[in-house]
Scaffold this motif. Structure first.
Motif, PDB file in Angstrom:
ATOM      1  N   ALA A   1     -67.346  40.894 -15.899  1.00  0.00           N
ATOM      2  CA  ALA A   1     -66.829  41.809 -16.907  1.00  0.00           C
ATOM      3  C   ALA A   1     -66.380  43.119 -16.272  1.00  0.00           C
ATOM      4  CB  ALA A   1     -67.905  42.089 -17.961  1.00  0.00           C
TER       5      ALA A   1
ATOM      6  N   PRO B   1     -65.868  46.422 -18.009  1.00  0.00           N
ATOM      7  CA  PRO B   1     -65.927  47.190 -19.252  1.00  0.00           C
ATOM      8  C   PRO B   1     -64.923  48.334 -19.291  1.00  0.00           C
ATOM      9  CG  PRO B   1     -68.125  46.841 -18.364  1.00  0.00           C
ATOM     10  CD  PRO B   1     -67.157  46.395 -17.312  1.00  0.00           C
TER      11      PRO B   1
ATOM     12  N   LYS C   1     -61.599  40.461 -23.941  1.00  0.00           N
ATOM     13  CA  LYS C   1     -62.981  40.843 -23.649  1.00  0.00           C
ATOM     14  C   LYS C   1     -63.124  41.408 -22.234  1.00  0.00           C
ATOM     15  CE  LYS C   1     -64.948  37.359 -26.748  1.00  0.00           C
ATOM     16  NZ  LYS C   1     -65.845  36.185 -26.871  1.00  0.00           N
TER      17      LYS C   1
ATOM     18  N   THR D   1     -62.979  39.968 -19.426  1.00  0.00           N
ATOM     19  CA  THR D   1     -63.963  39.117 -18.756  1.00  0.00           C
ATOM     20  C   THR D   1     -63.284  37.899 -18.140  1.00  0.00           C
ATOM     21  OG1 THR D   1     -65.695  39.820 -20.298  1.00  0.00           O
ATOM     22  CG2 THR D   1     -66.106  37.824 -19.031  1.00  0.00           C
TER      23      THR D   1
END
Length: 122
Positions: A23, A25, A76, A78
């Protein structure tokens, strides 16, 4: 600076499956190609898989082709690596990395995660 956070490693028996996640963020992850590399004790870091920023292009090492699948969900931020039919020789610390191009070369990636341990027991 792009922070990459891996998760999903663990202990699994041979023949089992795991899904790793990487991920980023708060980042527009579609701007970056992403690769997975692994390093076993006493061995050099090796390429496992890579995916372009849009997900249209994927690349695999011969040793994992047909068993591992890399994918991404840019909504996302990701990237995933689904690992099936795991073998003891897949045991390693797995790292995700981000860069401008999806290549086999670790030196082409600028940002690296901290790594997640995958252990496959026989």
């Amino acid at each position: 600076q792009v922070l990459l956070v891996e998760s999903g490693g663990g202990l699994v028996q041979a023949g089992g499956s795991l899904r790793l996640s990487c991920a980023a963020p708060g980042r527009t992850f579609s701007l970056y190609a992403t690769g997975w590399f692994r390093q076993a004790p006493g061995k050099e870091r090796e390429f496992v898989s890579a995916i372009g920023g849009t997900g249209a292009s994927t690349y695999y090492a011969d040793s994992v082709k047909g068993r591992f699948t890399i994918s991404r969900d840019n909504t996302k931020s990701t990237v995933y690596q689904q690992m099936t039919s795991l073998k003891p020789e897949d045991t390693a610390v797995y790292y995700c990395a981000a860069g401008m191009r999806a290549t086999y070369a670790a030196g082409d990636y600028v940002y690296w995660g901290q790594g997640t341990q995958v252990t496959v027991s026989s």
